[in-house]
Enzyme design. Structure first.
Site, mmCIF file in Angstrom:
data_model
loop_
_atom_site.group_PDB
_atom_site.id
_atom_site.type_symbol
_atom_site.label_atom_id
_atom_site.label_comp_id
_atom_site.label_asym_id
_atom_site.label_seq_id
_atom_site.Cartn_x
_atom_site.Cartn_y
_atom_site.Cartn_z
ATOM 1 N N ILE A 1 0.839 -1.193 0.000
ATOM 2 C CA ILE A 1 0.000 0.000 0.000
ATOM 3 C C ILE A 1 0.877 1.247 0.000
ATOM 4 O O ILE A 1 1.997 1.220 0.490
ATOM 5 C CB ILE A 1 -0.960 -0.026 1.233
ATOM 6 C CG1 ILE A 1 -1.942 1.155 1.203
ATOM 7 C CG2 ILE A 1 -0.205 -0.122 2.533
ATOM 8 C CD1 ILE A 1 -3.051 1.072 2.263
ATOM 9 N N CYS A 2 0.357 2.326 -0.584
ATOM 10 C CA CYS A 2 0.976 3.645 -0.544
ATOM 11 C C CYS A 2 2.263 3.666 -1.365
ATOM 12 O O CYS A 2 2.232 3.475 -2.564
ATOM 13 C CB CYS A 2 1.195 4.050 0.920
ATOM 14 S SG CYS A 2 1.655 5.765 1.179
ATOM 15 N N ALA A 3 3.402 3.889 -0.732
ATOM 16 C CA ALA A 3 4.692 3.897 -1.424
ATOM 17 C C ALA A 3 5.248 2.499 -1.622
ATOM 18 O O ALA A 3 6.158 2.291 -2.422
ATOM 19 C CB ALA A 3 5.695 4.744 -0.638
#
Length: 186
Positions: free
Chosen positions: A99-101
């Site tokens: 998730i995210c980066a």
């Protein structure tokens, strides 16, 4: 009982890591938090120190049903041991989630080539091999990715669904009133 490893490195996003751990454990998944720092703890992006259940070297040979990489930092993509482990799980078609980066770690491991995925908005140029979408959470084969902190409950519930079934995920979602607030997709 299903099992998952959730990796912690200095700079990790605490919402993405700890909410995922919480939701998976509520769903009766055996979760092991794994430190990639070489220490027993990792310090989050907001300065929260979290003691991990295991060090990477002690957990890397355990057979988990899923590897989960929370975001907050691109440091996950620089950890050679994690890259090798992700490649091993990918070759075996075992579940991977980021998730995210953190989808950058999957990108650098070669996992996202020609695969539907999402990441934190603005990171798309760093993930050129994926087919990037606009959804909040995407599962393509054995790989699940999500956008960022606000999406974490939906990400974690999707992981729970993949590991334990929709009925179990729906039961845990009711504890969080997720169906009432909407906005996410799983």
């Amino acid at each position: 009982m299903a099992s998952a490893a959730v990796f912690l490195i200095d700079g990790f996003e605490e919402t993405e890591a700890l909410t995922t751990v919480d939701i998976l454990r509520r769903g009766d998944v055996e979760v092991t938090t794994v430190s990639l720092t070489g220490r027993g703890d990792a310090v989050s992006s907001r300065g929260v120190s979290v003691r991990a259940d295991a060090l990477f070297d002690d957990a890397k040979d355990k057979d988990f049903d899923m590897l989960v990489v929370p975001g907050g930092t691109v440091e996950y993509a620089r950890h050679e041991g994690l890259r090798t482990l992700v490649q091993k799980y990918d070759a075996a078609k075992k579940r991977l989630a980021a998730i995210c980066a953190a989808p950058l770690a999957l990108e650098r491991a070669g996992v996202l080539k020609d695969r539907r995925a999402v990441c934190y908005p603005g990171m798309e140029p760093q993930i050129p091999s994926a087919i990037l979408g606009t959804e909040n959470v995407v599962t393509d084969g054995h790989v699940t990715t999500a956008k960022g902190p606000a999406i974490t409950p939906f990400f974690a519930l999707k992981l729970l669904e993949l590991l334990c079934g929709k009925e179990r995920a729906d039961e845990v979602a009711k504890d969080f009133l997720i169906p009432l607030i909407g906005g996410g997709q799983r």
